[in-house]
Enzyme design. Structure first.
Site, PDB file in Angstrom:
ATOM      1  N   HIS A   1      49.116  43.254  36.561  1.00  0.00           N
ATOM      2  CA  HIS A   1      48.636  41.909  36.894  1.00  0.00           C
ATOM      3  C   HIS A   1      47.448  41.671  35.965  1.00  0.00           C
ATOM      4  O   HIS A   1      46.712  42.616  35.647  1.00  0.00           O
ATOM      5  CB  HIS A   1      48.079  41.825  38.314  1.00  0.00           C
ATOM      6  CG  HIS A   1      49.032  42.156  39.413  1.00  0.00           C
ATOM      7  ND1 HIS A   1      49.280  43.432  39.815  1.00  0.00           N
ATOM      8  CD2 HIS A   1      49.754  41.354  40.223  1.00  0.00           C
ATOM      9  CE1 HIS A   1      50.133  43.413  40.829  1.00  0.00           C
ATOM     10  NE2 HIS A   1      50.445  42.158  41.094  1.00  0.00           N
TER      11      HIS A   1
ATOM     12  N   ASP B   1      44.366  43.378  37.077  1.00  0.00           N
ATOM     13  CA  ASP B   1      44.315  44.850  37.061  1.00  0.00           C
ATOM     14  C   ASP B   1      43.636  45.330  35.795  1.00  0.00           C
ATOM     15  O   ASP B   1      42.938  46.343  35.804  1.00  0.00           O
ATOM     16  CB  ASP B   1      45.726  45.476  37.025  1.00  0.00           C
ATOM     17  CG  ASP B   1      46.589  45.089  38.198  1.00  0.00           C
ATOM     18  OD1 ASP B   1      46.037  44.765  39.254  1.00  0.00           O
ATOM     19  OD2 ASP B   1      47.832  45.121  38.039  1.00  0.00           O
TER      20      ASP B   1
HETATM   21  C1  XLS Z   1      53.516  43.329  46.604  1.00  0.00           C
HETATM   22  C2  XLS Z   1      54.307  43.247  45.399  1.00  0.00           C
HETATM   23  C3  XLS Z   1      53.497  43.200  44.117  1.00  0.00           C
HETATM   24  C4  XLS Z   1      54.348  42.737  42.984  1.00  0.00           C
HETATM   25  C5  XLS Z   1      53.593  42.292  41.791  1.00  0.00           C
HETATM   26  O1  XLS Z   1      54.011  43.645  47.659  1.00  0.00           O
HETATM   27  O2  XLS Z   1      55.221  44.285  45.390  1.00  0.00           O
HETATM   28  O3  XLS Z   1      52.931  44.442  43.854  1.00  0.00           O
HETATM   29  O4  XLS Z   1      55.246  43.714  42.592  1.00  0.00           O
HETATM   30  O5  XLS Z   1      52.739  41.243  42.071  1.00  0.00           O
END
Ligand code: XLS
Ligand code: NI
Ligand code: NI
Length: 439
Positions: free
Chosen positions: A101, A104
């Site tokens: 993200h 991140d």
């Molecule tokens: C949350 C999601 C997230 C997505 C990416 O539950 O899995 O991690 O994979 O935003």
């Protein structure tokens, strides 16, 4: 290059009899399965958020993680150390991709402009390190759910200023994904959903969500982003009801708003569980609609009702998942992203390796078993025989659209002594056991 994981050297394949926990037992990157290497089939990715950001915190306690970058306090310095650690980690594991993200990889600044500048600085470092590494970006995404401004959602917020801010954020996230040659861009509807219908205009929220996705499609065309757009269904958490509930709901939504040709699914195992489906069900629904794009490889705990994001170790699940992937012709731009985190009790840096090795081995084994099931053709033959009535006579006429209710009534009048055949579920489950056990 500085060393973050000093106690671990490159992870090698040692085979099923190895008792070295820092070695692969089944994942042999260059081993060919049905014309492609395991590396090409599985396309593993490390999830940045769980691997470098998560600290093992839970609602009852602080993080427990011990990481090599713990002594760094300056946020930008820390972000850079994590970038370097990511390349070392992926290279040591032999994982070809990572996913992130925007938030991140770089901290937020006081203004959007400042935030974007910080992001650019980190993106240049990633780009620099990519020059001397084979590690690539599988997908990028925007975290449009963590900051308090997204309290009522992002593209489905009741506040148009939030919609605009989210658009700016996703625009930038798409740009950096493209700059880093990301193969896909993921939309996970973080807080796109509702807590109560008493304060919600669902129609407007869904229309706005579609408007937002159309804008993304337009912008991708404008900048020439060729990566695949993916939507990741999830039924609940953080909101009580998430709009991207499951694959069938998302596909219906995309079709209703004329978006279906631009998107595929990113299916997460644990989200399937939360939706009351099996992982295989979600993959199957995506596949039969030509929309199986990528996978968030993890597993949930059937006794818990939330997204525990555990590393996938259940061979039945990995087998049936790879069965769907192979049946769909294999991954193209997608792959297996470990959207999984080590347990709070597994706080040492080495656990990051053990967990990924466990997941990679489970999927390597699943791939081989699934390939064998398909190659043998027994399961396919059973299904073909089960539906054989649609290949001749009245069944073929139904399939070819040659008959309607009147003709079928006429047929049924003279064929009302119906004979059915057993579905043989237990026999098939035993056959599946044979495949899994003999591997
Ligand atoms: C949350 C999601 C997230 C997505 C990416 O539950 O899995 O991690 O994979 O935003
Ligand atoms: Ni996910
Ligand atoms: Ni998830």
């Amino acid at each position: 290059m500085s060393m973050y994981f000093k106690n671990v050297s490159k992870i090698r394949y040692e085979g099923k009899d190895s008792d070295n926990p820092l070695a692969f037992k089944y994942y042999n990157a260059e081993e060919v399965v049905g014309g492609k290497t395991m590396k090409e089939h599985l396309r593993f990715a490390v999830a940045y958020w769980h691997t470098y950001q998560a600290r093992g915190e839970d609602p009852f306690g602080k993080g427990t993680a011990q990481r090599p970058w713990d002594n760094i306090t300056d946020p930008m310095e820390l972000a850079k150390e994590k970038v370097r650690a990511n390349f070392e980690f992926c290279e040591k594991l032999g994982v070809p991709f990572f996913c992130f993200h925007d938030r991140d990889i770089a901290p937020e600044g006081d203004t959007l402009k400042e935030t974007n500048e910080k992001l650019d600085e980190i993106v240049s470092l990633i780009k620099e390190l990519m020059k001397t590494s084979d590690v690539k970006l599988l997908w990028g995404t925007a975290n449009a759910f963590g900051h308090p401004r997204y309290v009522h959602g992002a593209s489905t917020s009741c506040n148009a200023d939030v919609f605009a801010y989210a658009a700016a954020q996703v625009k930038k996230a798409m740009e950096i994904t493209m700059e880093l040659d990301g193969q896909n861009y993921v939309f996970w509807g973080g807080r796109e959903g509702y807590e109560t219908l008493l304060n919600t205009d669902m129609k407007l929220e869904l229309d706005n969500c579609a408007r937002f996705l159309h804008m993304a499609v337009e912008y991708a065309k404008e900048i020439g982003f060729k990566g695949q757009f993916l939507i990741e269904p999830k039924p609940k958490e953080p909101t009580k009801h998430q709009y991207d509930f499951d694959a069938a709901t998302v596909i219906g939504f995309l079709r209703a708003y004329g978006l279906d040709k631009y998107f595929k699914m990113n299916i997460e195992a644990n989200h399937a569980t939360l939706a009351g489906h099996t992982f295989q069900h979600e993959l199957n629904v995506s596949r039969i609609n030509g929309m199986l794009g990528s996978i968030d490889a993890n597993q949930g705990d059937l006794l818990l009702g939330w997204d525990t994001d555990q590393f996938p170790t259940n061979i039945y699940d990995t087998t049936l998942a790879m069965y769907e992937v192979l049946k769909g012709g294999g991954f193209t731009s997608g792959g297996l992203n470990f959207d999984a985190k080590v347990r709070r009790g597994s706080f040492e840096a080495e656990d990051l390796f053990y967990s990924h090795i466990a997941g990679m081995d489970a999927f390597a084994k699943g791939l081989k078993i699934a390939y064998k099931i398909i190659e043998d053709g027994k399961m396919d033959q059973f299904i073909a025989d089960r539906y054989a009535s649609y290949t001749t006579g009245i069944g073929l006429d139904i399939v070819n659209g040659k008959v309607g209710f009147k003709e079928l009534e006429k047929y049924a009048m003279t064929h009302d002594q119906i004979k059915n055949a057993s579905g043989r579920q237990e026999m098939l489950e035993a056959i599946l056991n044979q495949y899994v056990v003999s591997g």
